[in-house]
Design a protein around this motif. Structure first.
Motif: not given
Length: 267
Positions: A81-98
């Motif tokens: 749940s670190s900042v780096l891992m939360r950011l990784t999840v966010a980027v994956l979800l946003l880019t894949a959804s687009y």
């Protein structure tokens, strides 16, 4: 003898990373919907159903996000749940959804999502897809870093190496081949006259999508190759390094074959 229980696998995947695991299941549901559309809608584009590309991408991203969710379990629990891992999840979800949104939207309207410059909007959306695709592939790198620096307790070091190599190879080969296809203006090399079932790869000339596909799935293939070699008695890091080397050589061989205009399956 141990048996594979899909329900247990899903529960464990969701326990390791609920957002990515849930997203993988959502993508599988999306693939089911587009598969039904494929059966009911007879519209074609470039000789294949307008729903084939959305279905392929839903399945591919389901596998990618599910694998990433599973590999989150290889990170030390307090770091997930670190900042780096939360950011990784966010980027994956946003880019894949687009990517999924635009591919499905264009497919539903019988239009190309890739290499479509017919209007300024289509050109912009395609350019954003390129940025999104590179960013999506790049999410493998911070996860590889965390697994390498802060692995979960008890994780076998040789298997860990195979996972890290698979994640890095995915970005290095899958990402670079995808970028080359985009810069080249298309994936076909030489004559294009027929499509391979399901994948729609060129069966007459070269198709750069083949090595791109293999590159993007290195994160699954490399650990599996290492496990297979270890089961045959390969000791230490040899299994991970050899499996990775073999997979890289295979993918590069497919790349040079496609660049030479040779089809993956010539029939």
């Amino acid at each position: 003898m141990a048996t594979f229980a899909p329900s247990a696998f899903v529960r464990e995947m969701l326990r390791r990373q609920a957002c990515l695991g849930g997203y993988a299941l959502l993508c599988l549901a999306g693939a089911l919907v587009t598969s039904i559309c494929l059966l009911l809608d007879d519209r074609m584009i470039d000789g294949v159903s307008v729903w084939l590309k959305p279905t392929k991408f839903f399945l591919s991203i389901a596998v990618f996000s599910g694998t990433m969710a599973w590999f989150f379990g290889h990170v030390r629990p307090q770091r997930r749940s670190s900042v780096l891992m939360r950011l990784t999840v966010a980027v994956l979800l946003l880019t894949a959804s687009y990517e999924l949104f635009w591919i499905t939207w264009q497919g539903a309207h019988g239009l190309h999502s890739h290499f479509n410059f017919d209007t300024p909007l289509y050109a912009l959306m395609y350019s954003l897809m390129g940025v999104g695709a590179v960013s999506l592939a790049g999410t493998t790198l911070p996860l590889a870093w965390e697994i390498g620096r802060r692995p979960a307790e008890g994780l076998d070091p040789d298997y860990r190496l195979a996972v890290i190599l698979g994640l890095v190879i995915t970005f290095a080969l899958g990402g670079s081949f995808g970028g080359y296809i985009s810069a080249s203006g298309g994936s076909a090399v030489g004559e294009y006259a027929s499509n391979m079932p399901l994948f729609a790869w060129n069966r007459v000339g070269g198709d750069l999508r083949v090595p791109h596909f293999f590159g993007m799935h290195a994160l699954q293939a490399t650990p599996l190759l290492a496990i297979a070699l270890a089961s045959l008695g390969w000791r230490g890091k040899r299994a991970a390094l050899t499996g990775s080397a073999v997979y890289v050589a295979l993918t590069l061989g497919l790349w040079f074959a496609a660049r030479s205009g040779l089809p993956f399956v010539p029939f």
